[in-house]
Motif scaffolding. Structure first.
Motif, PDB file in Angstrom:
ATOM      1  N   UNK A  46     -13.775  -3.552   2.520  1.00  0.00           N
ATOM      2  CA  UNK A  46     -12.365  -3.689   2.885  1.00  0.00           C
ATOM      3  C   UNK A  46     -11.575  -3.796   1.592  1.00  0.00           C
ATOM      4  N   UNK A  47     -10.644  -2.885   1.427  1.00  0.00           N
ATOM      5  CA  UNK A  47      -9.965  -2.728   0.146  1.00  0.00           C
ATOM      6  C   UNK A  47      -8.512  -3.166   0.217  1.00  0.00           C
ATOM      7  N   UNK A  48      -8.024  -3.670  -0.903  1.00  0.00           N
ATOM      8  CA  UNK A  48      -6.603  -3.955  -1.067  1.00  0.00           C
ATOM      9  C   UNK A  48      -6.071  -3.060  -2.182  1.00  0.00           C
ATOM     10  N   UNK A  49      -5.152  -2.171  -1.836  1.00  0.00           N
ATOM     11  CA  UNK A  49      -4.513  -1.304  -2.805  1.00  0.00           C
ATOM     12  C   UNK A  49      -3.168  -1.905  -3.192  1.00  0.00           C
ATOM     13  N   UNK A  50      -2.802  -1.813  -4.455  1.00  0.00           N
ATOM     14  CA  UNK A  50      -1.514  -2.327  -4.890  1.00  0.00           C
ATOM     15  C   UNK A  50      -0.898  -1.390  -5.920  1.00  0.00           C
ATOM     16  N   UNK A  51       0.389  -1.177  -5.768  1.00  0.00           N
ATOM     17  CA  UNK A  51       1.143  -0.339  -6.703  1.00  0.00           C
ATOM     18  C   UNK A  51       2.302  -1.162  -7.258  1.00  0.00           C
ATOM     19  N   UNK A  56      11.896   7.262 -10.719  1.00  0.00           N
ATOM     20  CA  UNK A  56      10.623   7.981 -10.802  1.00  0.00           C
ATOM     21  C   UNK A  56       9.436   7.030 -10.964  1.00  0.00           C
ATOM     22  N   UNK A  57       9.709   5.726 -10.850  1.00  0.00           N
ATOM     23  CA  UNK A  57       8.650   4.727 -10.941  1.00  0.00           C
ATOM     24  C   UNK A  57       8.652   3.901  -9.655  1.00  0.00           C
ATOM     25  N   UNK A  58       8.546   4.606  -8.526  1.00  0.00           N
ATOM     26  CA  UNK A  58       8.674   4.014  -7.193  1.00  0.00           C
ATOM     27  C   UNK A  58       7.295   3.587  -6.692  1.00  0.00           C
ATOM     28  N   UNK A  59       7.100   2.278  -6.510  1.00  0.00           N
ATOM     29  CA  UNK A  59       5.796   1.768  -6.078  1.00  0.00           C
ATOM     30  C   UNK A  59       5.423   2.266  -4.693  1.00  0.00           C
ATOM     31  N   UNK A  60       6.414   2.367  -3.799  1.00  0.00           N
ATOM     32  CA  UNK A  60       6.131   2.833  -2.435  1.00  0.00           C
ATOM     33  C   UNK A  60       5.642   4.273  -2.459  1.00  0.00           C
ATOM     34  N   UNK A  61       6.293   5.116  -3.272  1.00  0.00           N
ATOM     35  CA  UNK A  61       5.893   6.517  -3.346  1.00  0.00           C
ATOM     36  C   UNK A  61       4.491   6.660  -3.923  1.00  0.00           C
ATOM     37  N   UNK A  62       4.190   5.891  -4.956  1.00  0.00           N
ATOM     38  CA  UNK A  62       2.858   5.961  -5.560  1.00  0.00           C
ATOM     39  C   UNK A  62       1.790   5.517  -4.572  1.00  0.00           C
ATOM     40  N   UNK A 118      -7.318   4.315   5.787  1.00  0.00           N
ATOM     41  CA  UNK A 118      -6.157   3.440   5.617  1.00  0.00           C
ATOM     42  C   UNK A 118      -5.792   2.774   6.944  1.00  0.00           C
ATOM     43  N   UNK A 119      -5.535   1.471   6.903  1.00  0.00           N
ATOM     44  CA  UNK A 119      -5.266   0.730   8.130  1.00  0.00           C
ATOM     45  C   UNK A 119      -4.018  -0.148   8.054  1.00  0.00           C
ATOM     46  N   UNK A 120      -3.525  -0.473   6.846  1.00  0.00           N
ATOM     47  CA  UNK A 120      -2.400  -1.386   6.728  1.00  0.00           C
ATOM     48  C   UNK A 120      -1.483  -0.956   5.583  1.00  0.00           C
ATOM     49  N   UNK A 121      -0.167  -1.143   5.782  1.00  0.00           N
ATOM     50  CA  UNK A 121       0.832  -0.870   4.747  1.00  0.00           C
ATOM     51  C   UNK A 121       1.802  -2.041   4.689  1.00  0.00           C
ATOM     52  N   UNK A 122       2.229  -2.395   3.478  1.00  0.00           N
ATOM     53  CA  UNK A 122       3.176  -3.499   3.316  1.00  0.00           C
ATOM     54  C   UNK A 122       4.024  -3.238   2.078  1.00  0.00           C
ATOM     55  N   UNK A 123       5.330  -3.082   2.276  1.00  0.00           N
ATOM     56  CA  UNK A 123       6.223  -2.846   1.141  1.00  0.00           C
ATOM     57  C   UNK A 123       7.664  -3.120   1.544  1.00  0.00           C
ATOM     58  N   UNK A 124       8.418  -3.664   0.609  1.00  0.00           N
ATOM     59  CA  UNK A 124       9.861  -3.771   0.772  1.00  0.00           C
ATOM     60  C   UNK A 124      10.328  -4.842   1.725  1.00  0.00           C
ATOM     61  N   UNK A 148      16.738  -1.162  -0.873  1.00  0.00           N
ATOM     62  CA  UNK A 148      16.171  -1.771  -2.077  1.00  0.00           C
ATOM     63  C   UNK A 148      14.798  -1.173  -2.342  1.00  0.00           C
ATOM     64  N   UNK A 149      14.632  -0.581  -3.516  1.00  0.00           N
ATOM     65  CA  UNK A 149      13.318  -0.081  -3.912  1.00  0.00           C
ATOM     66  C   UNK A 149      12.505  -1.276  -4.414  1.00  0.00           C
ATOM     67  N   UNK A 150      11.376  -1.614  -3.763  1.00  0.00           N
ATOM     68  CA  UNK A 150      10.631  -2.815  -4.155  1.00  0.00           C
ATOM     69  C   UNK A 150       9.816  -2.581  -5.422  1.00  0.00           C
ATOM     70  N   UNK A 151       9.513  -3.695  -6.065  1.00  0.00           N
ATOM     71  CA  UNK A 151       8.708  -3.633  -7.278  1.00  0.00           C
ATOM     72  C   UNK A 151       7.238  -3.397  -6.974  1.00  0.00           C
ATOM     73  N   UNK A 152       6.777  -3.855  -5.793  1.00  0.00           N
ATOM     74  CA  UNK A 152       5.363  -3.739  -5.443  1.00  0.00           C
ATOM     75  C   UNK A 152       5.209  -3.185  -4.028  1.00  0.00           C
ATOM     76  N   UNK A 153       4.069  -2.603  -3.781  1.00  0.00           N
ATOM     77  CA  UNK A 153       3.688  -2.135  -2.450  1.00  0.00           C
ATOM     78  C   UNK A 153       2.183  -2.270  -2.340  1.00  0.00           C
ATOM     79  N   UNK A 154       1.691  -2.554  -1.118  1.00  0.00           N
ATOM     80  CA  UNK A 154       0.253  -2.748  -0.951  1.00  0.00           C
ATOM     81  C   UNK A 154      -0.227  -2.081   0.329  1.00  0.00           C
TER      82      UNK A 154
END
Length: 462
Positions: free
Chosen positions: A217-222, A234-240, A313-319, A324-330
């Motif tokens: 079970x993985x946790x991805x973070x941008x 061009x440094x959008x965590x959600x897009x990455x 992929x099973x879960x998304x969390x951002x913003x 507001x463009x968030x600094x982090x997304x997971x």
């Protein structure tokens, strides 16, 4: 090779106190709500106390062990007639996944017996198996019979989450209770899978799990640059993160046939009547596997999820606000790893996530595999065929995981073997974690008879 070519019906036999107790205990355990919502939110103690009481009534001394208040496990040892024989671990978990009563035909914690079925959460996964084991060892106490080898019973907490309060805790803190255990049996095997032979005739197959994929079970973070949603960024965590998740979802993992899966392919092909030799050097998995699976028909369902690593992929969390463009997304990803597939899995995730997304294990257990040519496997086969002589018994790799991986750390080779005679109208796999989970009364009777024969014969006879 197929064990039998006849199509005789399974033997059901007459009822007994043992069989009746298997049904009653299943119903009683279902009525004890042990819902595991994850993150430590569960309380198995009432079910553990119930199990301990049933064991004590049979003269078996149980130990109730808690990793945290309410997170209870029960361990007991039934002495065998040969102290020199290696012990056998029989384990089952007491927790269940959540169930929404509004979606069910009966209340999921009613344990109602209706239309020849016991209904409720845990009827298949896996209070039924806990009940069968209780009924069998109590029958031994009444009759004075003993198994040849010691039988160590473990009723565990937290299997439906991380096993941190259950099998993992027992292995870390109470390993001495499993002294002498070389092999173990638990859930997800020995049930009837209804298929068809090459001529379209009905076919009963009993898969016995001899391997299971590891849990990843993985946790991805941008991480990116926060800013106003109306500005160029061009440094959008959600897009990455979204790009990485899309790559993971689209990736087609290469075929990897483990020894257990090759044995499964050979056994199922022989049962169905499809010529195939997956052990041959001429068999090319990438070229030949998909046509073979298609030829196996419904029986291929036992194999399709265990011929590759996987990551879903099973879960998304951002913003927190649309402008507001968030600094982090997971994100969360459910990965599963075949025996021998760890290095490939890690390298592939590094490539798919790319330079802008980090990943880590939120929960990780190693894959497990046990020999299919072991005497224990032959004893499981013999016990099933004694009560369903027209069937075929094959080894399989499980797509998911069980507590067997935790006990493997003690050198215990684990198998999935909780026998159930299932009718064609009920598909075992869909009942796991499903709405209207239920088990036929006769399936429990069958399971008690097969398990009794297997456990008393294990290790060289009664």
């Amino acid at each position: 090779m197929a064990e039998h070519t006849t199509r005789t019906a399974p033997h059901t036999g007459a009822g007994s106190v043992r069989d009746d107790e298997a049904v009653r205990f299943t119903s009683d355990l279902i009525r004890i709500d042990t819902t595991n919502r994850g993150g430590g939110d569960c309380r198995e103690r009432p079910a553990a106390e119930y199990v301990a009481e049933r064991l004590a009534e049979a003269g078996i001394e149980p130990a109730v062990l808690e990793a945290a208040p309410g997170r209870s496990n029960v361990v007991a040892r039934v002495p065998g007639s040969d102290p020199a024989a290696p012990a056998l671990l029989v384990h089952g978990h007491l927790d269940v996944v959540p169930a929404d009563p509004a979606q069910w035909s009966v209340h999921p914690f009613s344990g109602e017996v209706r239309d020849g079925m016991v209904w409720g959460r845990g009827a298949i996964d896996m209070k039924n198996a806990d009940a069968v084991v209780l009924a069998v060892v109590r029958e031994w106490a009444r009759s004075g019979r003993r198994p040849r080898r010691d039988i160590v019973l473990a009723f565990t907490a937290d299997e439906e989450d991380s096993a941190a309060y259950g099998a993992d805790y027992l292995v870390r803190e109470h390993a001495h209770l499993f002294e002498g255990c070389t092999e173990g049996v638990s859930e997800s095997g020995g049930y009837t899978f209804h298929a068809a032979d090459s001529g379209g005739g009905p076919l009963r197959i009993y898969p016995v799990a001899a391997a299971e994929r590891g849990t990843a079970w993985l946790r991805l973070s941008a991480h990116g640059t926060a800013g106003h949603g109306s500005k160029v960024n061009y440094d959008n965590a959600v897009a990455a993160l979204a790009a990485a998740v899309a790559r993971i979802s689209a990736h087609r993992w290469p075929v990897r046939l483990t020894p257990v899966t090759r044995a499964a392919l050979a056994g199922i092909a022989a049962a169905v009547g499809v010529p195939a030799d997956p052990h041959s050097p001429a068999f090319d998995p990438e070229r030949d596997l998909d046509p073979l699976l298609d030829a196996l028909g419904p029986a291929a369902a036992m194999l399709r999820s265990t011929v590759r690593n996987s990551a879903n992929p099973t879960m998304l969390d951002a913003g927190y606000k649309v402008n507001v463009i968030p600094e982090t997304a997971s994100a969360g990803v459910d990965g599963r790893i075949l025996p021998g597939g760890e290095a490939e899995f890690r390298a592939t995730l590094d490539e798919l996530t790319g330079p802008k997304v980090d990943w880590e294990f939120a929960h990780h257990t190693t894959p497990a595999s046990a020999p299919v040519d072991a005497p224990l496997f032959g004893e499981m086969r013999a016990a099933l065929l004694a009560h369903d002589p027209g069937a075929h018994v094959v080894p399989v790799c499980m797509s998911g995981g069980t507590d067997a991986k935790q006990f493997a750390a003690l050198g215990i080779a684990g198998y999935g073997f909780t026998p159930l005679l299932m009718p064609p109208s009920l598909e075992y796999g869909t009942l796991f974690h499903g709405v209207d989970e239920r088990v036929p009364v006769e399936a429990l009777h069958f399971g008690a008879r097969v398990m009794d024969r297997f456990l008393t014969a294990s290790g060289g006879g009664r």
